[in-house]
Structures are given as structure tokens and as C-alpha cells.
Scaffold this active site. Structure first.
Site, short mmCIF file in Angstrom:
data_model
loop_
_atom_site.label_atom_id
_atom_site.label_comp_id
_atom_site.label_asym_id
_atom_site.label_seq_id
_atom_site.Cartn_x
_atom_site.Cartn_y
_atom_site.Cartn_z
CG HIS A 72 -2.07 -0.91 1.13
ND1 HIS A 72 -3.26 -0.69 1.78
CD2 HIS A 72 -2.24 -2.05 0.44
CE1 HIS A 72 -4.11 -1.67 1.49
NE2 HIS A 72 -3.49 -2.51 0.69
CE1 TYR A 200 -6.60 3.03 11.37
CE2 TYR A 200 -5.70 3.71 9.25
CZ TYR A 200 -5.63 2.93 10.39
OH TYR A 200 -4.59 2.04 10.54
N PRO A 292 -5.23 -0.38 18.75
CG PRO A 292 -7.08 -1.57 18.00
CD PRO A 292 -6.48 -0.99 19.23
CE LYS A 296 3.20 2.80 13.53
NZ LYS A 296 3.20 2.15 12.22
CE1 TYR A 384 -1.74 3.50 9.62
CE2 TYR A 384 -0.81 2.84 7.50
CZ TYR A 384 -1.77 2.71 8.48
OH TYR A 384 -2.76 1.75 8.35
C1 PHB Z 1 -6.50 -4.75 10.36
O1 PHB Z 1 -6.36 -4.95 9.15
O2 PHB Z 1 -6.96 -5.64 11.11
C2 PHB Z 1 -6.11 -3.45 10.91
C3 PHB Z 1 -5.64 -2.45 10.07
C4 PHB Z 1 -5.27 -1.22 10.59
C5 PHB Z 1 -5.37 -0.99 11.94
C6 PHB Z 1 -5.81 -1.99 12.80
C7 PHB Z 1 -6.18 -3.22 12.28
O3 PHB Z 1 -5.01 0.20 12.45
#
Ligand code: PHB
Ligand code: APR
Length: 389
Positions: A72, A200, A292, A296, A384
Site C-alpha cells: 500500500h 479510518y 490498534p 503498531k 504510519y
Molecule cells: C486490520 O487490518 O486488522 C487493521 C488495520 C489497521 C489498523 C488496525 C487493524 O489500524
């Protein structure tokens, strides 16, 4: 039994450390309390920094990751209908790889099969001894018999609920904790991901996250009250809530389907200092937890493994213990930056039950600043993709 490095816990931290040590001819034994299937039944996050991808390559276990991992170059954030695309590759020159932690752990278990005895599952009553001496050892039960494993060093990779952290005297240990007044309800569904990048979303109904495992498997989350139980979340209710929280553009193209996994996880920030006591070294969730948001958890575990691995290689190479002695400070310096970023992402993207109108306006201003300001986007992007080791 004797080994150079005894490793408690066969999650990603312990298995990766053992696999890396093997490449340098350093022996290790991993003691895992559960079965392999139990460990691989846990669904965790799936966004990998370049650091852990490099470690998997160095460990010689990246064949499937290199083939199936999805690269990505960006990530997006929305606040209601206002969307911001963060071009992480243009801003940092780096990428992230989407590959489930479960798959990465499976690759490590598969690789361990080549060395019978290197990873012992269903090892119970694991107890470290004499960690403050230069002859530490571990006692444990396996196949109904009691065993003693003598070693030079112990790596405590046994997660938040493990025994390792507790070996550091309470009077010498300092714990820092922050809990958040919500959890994440997550589902896996065999549907095409709604967004080709991780998205997000902050909305009036709360947070939502669009992620994926591959082109046919989506991973989605919504923020929920801590008191909620999975049984209260039918698939229909989940999709309904999820759609209300993501921008209309995405909601209109969302493909829904039956969930194949569903779970609720609380959000917590936690750090225990120091990460080393005598001959015991903590790695990963045994020493720290991040919420989450920011993905990280595994990546921070990997930076610990990197520091400990290199410190052990230096010690077994020329007998120099300096890097082992510096381990805790070095690991914690990076851990705290990941803690800060994860807390910041969590604060920016969730609705808090006690949030005042003032707080909401500040959150909106922060999102507006992020949209308008490339320096702010760069700060997000650098964190990130992962800060340097
Ligand atoms: C996930 O793909 O499960 C995932 C992706 C990004 C995050 C947390 C979990 O910040
Ligand atoms: N004896 C042996 N094994 C134990 C013990 C014990 N007393 N206690 C716990 N374990 C095992 C657990 O069963 C688990 O498999 O230690 C392992 C720890 O694995 P994780 O919890 O996955 O921790 P870690 O390897 O550090 O991985 C960090 O996992 O939790 C996520 O977000 C986190 O992605 C991050 C990653």
C-alpha cells in the site's frame, strides 16, 4: 536440556526471534503454552512496516509474504464526508504491506517444523529461575513430564498475560496505563474490500475502519461500548452501523456478506519499564500494548525483536554485552513513540462518551489542519510507515 536463548511464548515475537537467531547459529527453544491451532486461531491486525518485512526476509521466511502481501502506498482518513488521502509513499518514500499477523505467525510455525524441538507447544507451568544470576533456567511441564531448560538468556515474549514481566520485582517495575472508554467490534467477511487502501473513519456514530486481508477477504471494525457482547452484534446490525460511519461514496459500493469471524477487543495503552531484568529481556506485548488505531502492535514487537536479536548476535560474536545492556533503553525509546502515535490516532478518530462540544471542535480543527497541511500529513505518514529502528 540446554540452549543459548530460552524464549517464553510462541506468538510472533518469540517465533521471529528464534528464527532470526537460527540464521546466526544461535540456539533457542520456544516454550508456548497453547497449541499451534489455538495461536493461529487469533485474528489480529494486518499492516506491516518495512522493518518487519525485512526481518522476515532476513529470517528466510518471507516467501509467501513477498508473494501475497499487498503493498500500500497510501491510507485515508475521513471525518463525516470529508476525506483525506495520505500519500505515504510520496511523503516518506516507504510503503506498508497488508498481510495478516495470523499468516505471518503461520509462516513462522511452518518454518520451525524443520527443527524438531525448537518450538514446544503445550508447554505449561513455565517458570523462569535465577534471572539475576549468570545461570538462569526455566522449569516447565511438557508431555506430562517436568523439564528443566538451562540457558544463557531468557526472552520473555509471552504477551500481556504472560509470566515474564512478573519476574521483575514489583518495586523495580513501573507500569504506565491508559484505558479507553470503548472497544472495537471486528468482523472478517469473504467479500471484496470496499476501499483499496486502509480507511479510518470518524463519524457522528463513532469510529469505523475498513481494512482487508486480500482481494476477497475484508476486515472491518466499528467502535462499540465496552459493555457490548459479540452476541448483541448480528451481521445485519454490524453492516448497518458500519455503513452509517463510512463516507457515502464507500457505503454505496460496500459489498456485505456473512461474517466468518467476529470479536470485540478493548483498547488500551500500556508500557512496563524496564524491559530487561538481569538475564531476562521482554519483547512485544509482554512489555507494552497499544490501541490498534495505527496498527503498531506487531510492528512494535518487531522492533524489540530487532534490537534484542542484534544485541545477542553482538554478544555471541565477540562477547561484548554493551548492546544487551542498552536493550531496554533503546527499545523503550521507540516503544514510546509508537505509544504516542497510537494514542494520537485513537484520540483523533474516535468519539468519546464524555467529549464536550469544545473537544469536538478541537478534533475537527485537527482534521482540517491535517487536510490542509502537508507537514502534518508527513508526520502522520512517517509514523504510519514506522520510525527507523
Ligand atoms: C486490520 O487490518 O486488522 C487493521 C488495520 C489497521 C489498523 C488496525 C487493524 O489500524
Ligand atoms: N508460558 C508459555 N507461553 C505463554 C505464557 C506462559 N506462561 N503466557 C502466554 N504465553 C504465550 C501465549 O499463548 C501467546 O501465544 O505467549 C504468546 C504471546 O503472543 P502474543 O500475545 O501474540 O504477543 P507477541 O508475540 O508479543 O505479539 C505481539 O500480537 O497481541 C498482538 O497486538 C499485538 O500484534 C501484536 C503482537
Amino acid at each position: 536440556m540446554r540452549t543459548q536463548v530460552a524464549i517464553i511464548g510462541g506468538g510472533p515475537s518469540g517465533l521471529l526471534l528464534s528464527q532470526l537467531l537460527k540464521t546466526r547459529g544461535i540456539s533457542s527453544v520456544v516454550l508456548e503454552r497453547r497449541t499451534r491451532d489455538y495461536v493461529l486461531g487469533r485474528i489480529r491486525a494486518g499492516v506491516l512496516e518495512e522493518g518487519i518485512v525485512s526481518l522476515m526476509r532476513e529470517a528466510g521466511v518471507s516467501e509467501r509474504l513477498d508473494r501475497e502481501g499487498i503493498i500500500h502506498n497510501g491510507v485515508s482518513i475521513s471525518y463525516g464526508s470529508d476525506e483525506i488521502h495520505i500519500d505515504i509513499t510520496r511523503l516518506t518514500g516507504a510503503t506498508v504491506t497488508v498481510y495478516g499477523q495470523t499468516e505471518l505467525t503461520r509462516d513462522l510455525y511452518d518454518a520451525a517444523e524443520a527443527d524438531p524441538g525448537r518450538v514446544l507447544t503445550e508447554a505449561t507451568d513455565v517458570q523462569p529461575h535465577d534471572i539475576e544470576t549468570d545461570r538462569p533456567y526455566i522449569t516447565f511441564t511438557h508431555d506430562g513430564a517436568e523439564h528443566r531448560l538451562d540457558c544463557d538468556y531468557i526472552a520473555g515474549c509471552d504477551g500481556f498475560h504472560g509470566v515474564s514481566r512478573q519476574q521483575i520485582p514489583a518495586s523495580k517495575r513501573r507500569e504506565f496505563e491508559k484505558t479507553y472508554p470503548f472497544g472495537w467490534m471486528g468482523i472478517l467477511s469473504e467479500t471484496a474490500p470496499v476501499s483499496h487502501e486502509v480507511h479510518y473513519a470518524n463519524s457522528d456514530q463513532g469510529f469505523a475502519l475498513c481494512s482487508m486481508r486480500n482481494q476477497h477477504l475484508s476486515r472491518y471494525y466499528v467502535q462499540c461500548p465496552l459493555t457490548d457482547k459479540v452476541e448483541q452484534w448480528s451481521d445485519a446490525r454490524f453492516w448497518d452501523e458500519f455503513k452509517r460511519r463510512i463516507p457515502e461514496r464507500l457505503a454505496d459500493t460496500l459489498i456485505t456478506g456473512p461474517s466468518i469471524e467476529k470479536s470485540i477487543a478493548p483498547l488500551r495503552s500500556f508500557v512496563s519499564e524496564p524491559m530487561r531484568w538481569g538475564r531476562l529481556f521482554l519483547c512485544g506485548d509482554a512489555a507494552h500494548i497499544v490501541p490498534p488505531t495505527g496498527a503498531k502492535g506487531l510492528n512494535t514487537a518487531a522492533s524489540d525483536v530487532h534490537y534484542l536479536y542484534h544485541a545477542l548476535v553482538a554478544f555471541y560474536g565477540d562477547g561484548n554485552p554493551d548492546a544487551l545492556e542498552a536493550y531496554s533503553d533503546k527499545a523503550l525509546a521507540r516503544v514510546w513513540k509508537a505509544e504516542r502515535f497510537s494514542w494520537w490516532m485513537t484520540s483523533l478518530l474516535h468519539r468519546f462518551p464524555d467529549q464536550t462540544d469544545f473537544d469536538l471542535r478541537v478534533q475537527q480543527a485537527e482534521v482540517a489542519f491535517l487536510r490542509e497541511n502537508e507537514a502534518a500529513q508527513k508526520v502522520l505518514a512517517e509514523n504510519y510507515v514506522g520510525l527507523p529502528y
